[in-house]
Enzyme design. Sequence first.
Site, PDB file in Angstrom:
ATOM      1  N   ASP B  57      -8.839  -1.830  -2.304  1.00 13.20           N
ATOM      2  CA  ASP B  57      -8.503  -2.343  -3.515  1.00 13.20           C
ATOM      3  C   ASP B  57      -9.965  -2.511  -4.281  1.00 13.20           C
ATOM      4  O   ASP B  57     -11.085  -2.651  -3.764  1.00 13.20           O
ATOM      5  CB  ASP B  57      -8.170  -3.493  -3.225  1.00 13.20           C
ATOM      6  N   THR B  66       3.881  -2.700   1.109  1.00 13.90           N
ATOM      7  CA  THR B  66       5.566  -2.320   1.282  1.00 13.90           C
ATOM      8  C   THR B  66       5.758  -0.975   0.424  1.00 13.90           C
ATOM      9  O   THR B  66       5.904  -1.560  -0.422  1.00 13.90           O
ATOM     10  CB  THR B  66       5.653  -3.189   1.935  1.00 13.90           C
TER      11      THR B  66
END
Lengths: 66, 497
Positions: B57, B66
Site C-alpha cells: 500500500d 481479510t
Amino acid sequence: MSTQPQKRPQGGNDDGAAPEAAGAVGANAQAQKRAGELDSLLDEIDSVLESNAEEFVKGFVQKGGE
Amino acid sequence: MDRRVIGVETEFGITHTGGTHRGLPPEEVARYLFRPVLRWGRSSNVFIPNASRLYLDVGSHPEYATAECDDLLDLIASDRAGELIMHDLAQRAEAAMTEDGFDGSVYLLKNNVDSQGNSYGSHENYLIPRTTHFRRLSTILLPFLVTRQIMVGAGRLVPATDETPAHYAFSQRADHMWEGISSATTRSRPIINTRDEPHSDAAVHRRLHVIVGDSNMSETTSLLRYGATDLVLRMVESGIPVGDFELENPIGAIRHISHDITGQASVKIRHGGEQTAVDIQARLLDRARRFVRENGAHHDRVEQIFELWERTLQAVASGEHAPIERDIDWAIKKRLLIDVAERGGLPMGHPKLEQLDMAYHDVHPTRGVFNLLAARGRASTQLEPERIQRAIVDPPATTRAALRGRFLSTARAMGSEHTVDWVHHKLVDRPLDALMLKDPLSAEDPRVDTLLGRLGERVATLREQSLEERRAQELPLALSERYKLGHPQELAEPPLI
C-alpha cells in the site's frame, strides 16, 4: 471450535483442608513460583530482543500509510 | 442484519535491523518481501487462494485485507492468518537479503505507529443496509467508537514531550485522528470514513469503513472489538432508542480519554453534562443486553462478549486491571511493561520499554512478545492453532469468499489467465462471460460452476491438495496451489448413447 477455559490463579496450597499457617506458606510458595515464572519469561524476552533497544526504536521509521 | 459481512484491513510496519550494516529502508525490504507475490501473480496487489487480498500500500506498507467473513471467529482466524502469511514472507525476504549481502533481521510489526509518530491503520468494514439512517448511525456510533478504546485499544507507551512526561495510553491511534466523519484517509484521518464502496449491490447495502481502531494482537480483544461493534450496529439498524451520547468534540474526547489510563477522564456531551468513557460504554452495554433479551442472540458468542465487555469496564472503573490482564491488549502489554520496569528499575519512557511496546506487535511466532506471552498462558486465545493454519489456505466457507477462492484456484490449476477482485470474476479468454457477484453473503452461484466448466472437461479431474501437500510446495503456503490436475484418463468414459 471451543473457547479455551480461562485459567484462574490457584488459591493457596494444594491441600484444601490446610490450616491458615500452611495456607500462608502455600501462598508464599505460590508467589515465589510466580516470581520464578516471571523471571524466566523476562529472560526469554531479553534473549530475543535486539540488544540495542535505542537503535531498534529509532530505526523503526515508516512512511505514513492509508 | 442477522448475518453481516465484516472484513478487516491491516497495514504492517516493517523494519530491518541487527546486521553488520545499517538496515535497509522499508521500501527496499518491502520489495524483497513481495518478490514471491510478484512472481506468483505478476503484481504486488493480488487476491490469494484464501480469498483475501495481499498488497503493497501507500508508503510501502505491506497490507492484508481479510476476505468477507460472516462469523466473528472466521474473521479473527483470517486476520491471524494474515500475520502468519506476513511472517512467511518476512522469513523468505530475510534469506534473500542475506544472500545479497544484507544480513540482519526483518521485523513485521502489527502496530499503528512508528518512532516518529507516523501512523498506519487497522480498518474495519461492516456491511450495513442502505436504509440505515446515516445521521442516526453517526450519533450513536461515533461516541461508541471514541470510547471503545478503553476496551480494545492496543495500548501505547507515549514518549515524553516538552509538555507531558512519558506515560501509558489506551490507544495507538487516538492521537492520529483528526475528524469525526469524512472521506479523507491520509490527509486528515476521520474516525468513520465515508468512502462507500459496498462491493455489493449499492441499492441494498453500504459499507461502513471504520478507521479509528488499533491493530489487535489478542484474539479475545478482537472478539470484543468486532462483536461489540456489530451489536451496536444491530441496535442502530433496529431503530430503537439507544440514548444520547453525542459528543461535543469527538476528536478532543478521543485523545483526552486515551491519555488517562485511570479511566476518570470525562468528556462533554453535546446536549449537556459530562460523562466518562466507562459511563457511556456501560449504558451501551446495558442497552445491548436489553436488546438481546428482547430479540434473542444472533450467534453463540454474544454472552461471552457481554461478559468481557462488563469485566473490562469494571476493571477500568476500579483501576484494578488484574482481571483483564490476559484478555485485553492494552492491559496485557501494560502488565508486562510494569513487570520489566520494576525488575530493571527502568523509568517510564526508557528505550527498552519503548522497544518492548513495539516487539509486542512483532508477528514472529517465537520472537514476537505477544506470542511469547500467549505461549506461557499470560495471554488468552480463542482459536486452535490448526484453525489459523487452515485459514492461511482456506477461504471462509459461508460467504462470497468461497466462490472467489474456488474461481481463482481453479483457473490457476487450468492455466487460464484470469482476473478477480471483490466483485468481478473474469477469464481473460472469455471476457463476455465475466461475472459480477454482488451478494457478499452468498457462497454459492451456479454461474460460477458454468463458467469454470468452460475451462474444459479436465476441470473434473481437479483434486484438492492436503495441507501437507501444500506445505511441500516451494511457494509460501498462502500462495500454494489448491488443486492438482489429474490425468486425462481419469475422466470417465462418455456414456454410450
